[in-house]
Write an enzyme that holds these catalytic residues in place. Sequence first.
Site, mmCIF file in Angstrom:
data_model
loop_
_atom_site.group_PDB
_atom_site.id
_atom_site.type_symbol
_atom_site.label_atom_id
_atom_site.label_comp_id
_atom_site.label_asym_id
_atom_site.label_seq_id
_atom_site.Cartn_x
_atom_site.Cartn_y
_atom_site.Cartn_z
ATOM 1 N N CYS A 93 -13.272 -5.191 -59.002
ATOM 2 C CA CYS A 93 -12.167 -4.783 -58.828
ATOM 3 C C CYS A 93 -11.509 -3.218 -59.719
ATOM 4 O O CYS A 93 -11.573 -3.861 -60.638
ATOM 5 C CB CYS A 93 -11.247 -6.001 -58.674
ATOM 6 S SG CYS A 93 -9.604 -4.888 -57.826
ATOM 7 N N CYS A 125 -13.678 0.797 -54.054
ATOM 8 C CA CYS A 125 -12.813 0.281 -54.076
ATOM 9 C C CYS A 125 -13.888 -1.298 -53.573
ATOM 10 O O CYS A 125 -15.171 -0.629 -52.496
ATOM 11 C CB CYS A 125 -11.930 0.282 -52.357
ATOM 12 S SG CYS A 125 -11.246 -1.617 -51.630
HETATM 13 N N1 DGL Z 1 -9.314 -2.082 -55.389
HETATM 14 C C1 DGL Z 1 -9.952 -3.073 -54.937
HETATM 15 C C2 DGL Z 1 -10.764 -3.551 -55.480
HETATM 16 O O1 DGL Z 1 -12.214 -2.552 -55.917
HETATM 17 C C3 DGL Z 1 -8.846 -3.292 -53.961
HETATM 18 C C4 DGL Z 1 -8.179 -4.679 -54.006
HETATM 19 C C5 DGL Z 1 -7.219 -4.995 -53.028
HETATM 20 O O2 DGL Z 1 -6.506 -4.723 -51.657
HETATM 21 O O3 DGL Z 1 -6.904 -6.797 -53.010
HETATM 22 O O4 DGL Z 1 -11.342 -4.720 -55.190
#
Ligand code: DGL
Length: 260
Positions: free
Chosen positions: A184, A74
Site C-alpha cells: 500500500c 494506489c
Molecule cells: N494508498 C493506497 C494503496 O496503495 C490506498 C489505501 C486506502 O485508501 O485504503 O492501496
Amino acid sequence: MSSSDPIGIFDSGIGGLSILEKIHDLLPNENLIYLADSANAPYGPKGEAFVLERSREIMTFFLEHQVKAVVVACNTATAAAVGTVREEYDIPIIGMEPAIKPAAEKSQSRVIGVLATEGTLASDKFVDLKSRFDGKVEIITQPCPGLVEEIEKAELDTTAISTLLAQYIPPLIAKGADTLVLGCTHYSLIAAQIAEAAATAVNIVDTDDAVARRLKSVLEEHSLCSETGGDVSYFVNGDTERLMKLFHRCLGRAVNLEKV
Ligand code: DGL
C-alpha cells in the site's frame, strides 16, 4: 496528444506522493498533476465498485487536464479498477502491485509478509499474483485496517500508528518473515516505523522505483517523453489546511494545493 502534456498521478490520499517524487526524480522534464482523493480515503475497506467509480471520476478529471498518461499510485485502486479503466480510456495507464517477486528474491528465510489493504488482499488480481509463488516462498498476508486513516492525519509518528504496527508486524516476524512487502503506497511513508516495529533486521520492499521505471519505458514506447517542463501541480478534495501540513511533512517543503 503531445509529449509536453502532463501525466496524472492519483491515490486515495497522500500515499502516492512517494511515487510522485520518484517519477519527478527520474523524469525531471515531465509535467505532473497529483490528485489526492483524501475526501474518499480510505479505499481499502470500501469495495471494488466504489473504488472503480472513484477511479473513473478521477480519469475524467485528468482528461479535462489533457493528460497523456496516468499512474494509479494506489495498490487498492489498481486491483479494483485498472483492468476496466484500461478498456475504457485510450491512454497509457500504469498500475502497481505488491512487490512479491523482488521480495521473494531477497528473502533468506523463504517467508515474506505482505502488508496491504483489505481490498488489495481480497482482490482476484492479488490472489492470482500470490498463486504464482505457490511452492516457491511462503507468503503471509496482513491487512492493516485503520493504518491509512491514521497516516492521513497530520502527523506520521503518532502513538496510534505505533499501536497498530505493534499489532500487525510482530506476528509476521514470529512466523519467520525476514522480508516485508509494503503493498500500500501509504505504508512507504512510515517505512521507518515499520522497521522499528519489526524489532529485528528485515528487508522492506516497495514498488515505488519500479513504477517510475515502468512509466519511463511506457513513455518511450509511445514516443511521449517530454524534453522540457517539470512542473508539478497538486489537487486535493479534503480539508486543505490539514492536507497542507501533511504534504509539507511528506515532501519536506511547502507546496500549493488546489481544491477540487
Ligand atoms: N494508498 C493506497 C494503496 O496503495 C490506498 C489505501 C486506502 O485508501 O485504503 O492501496
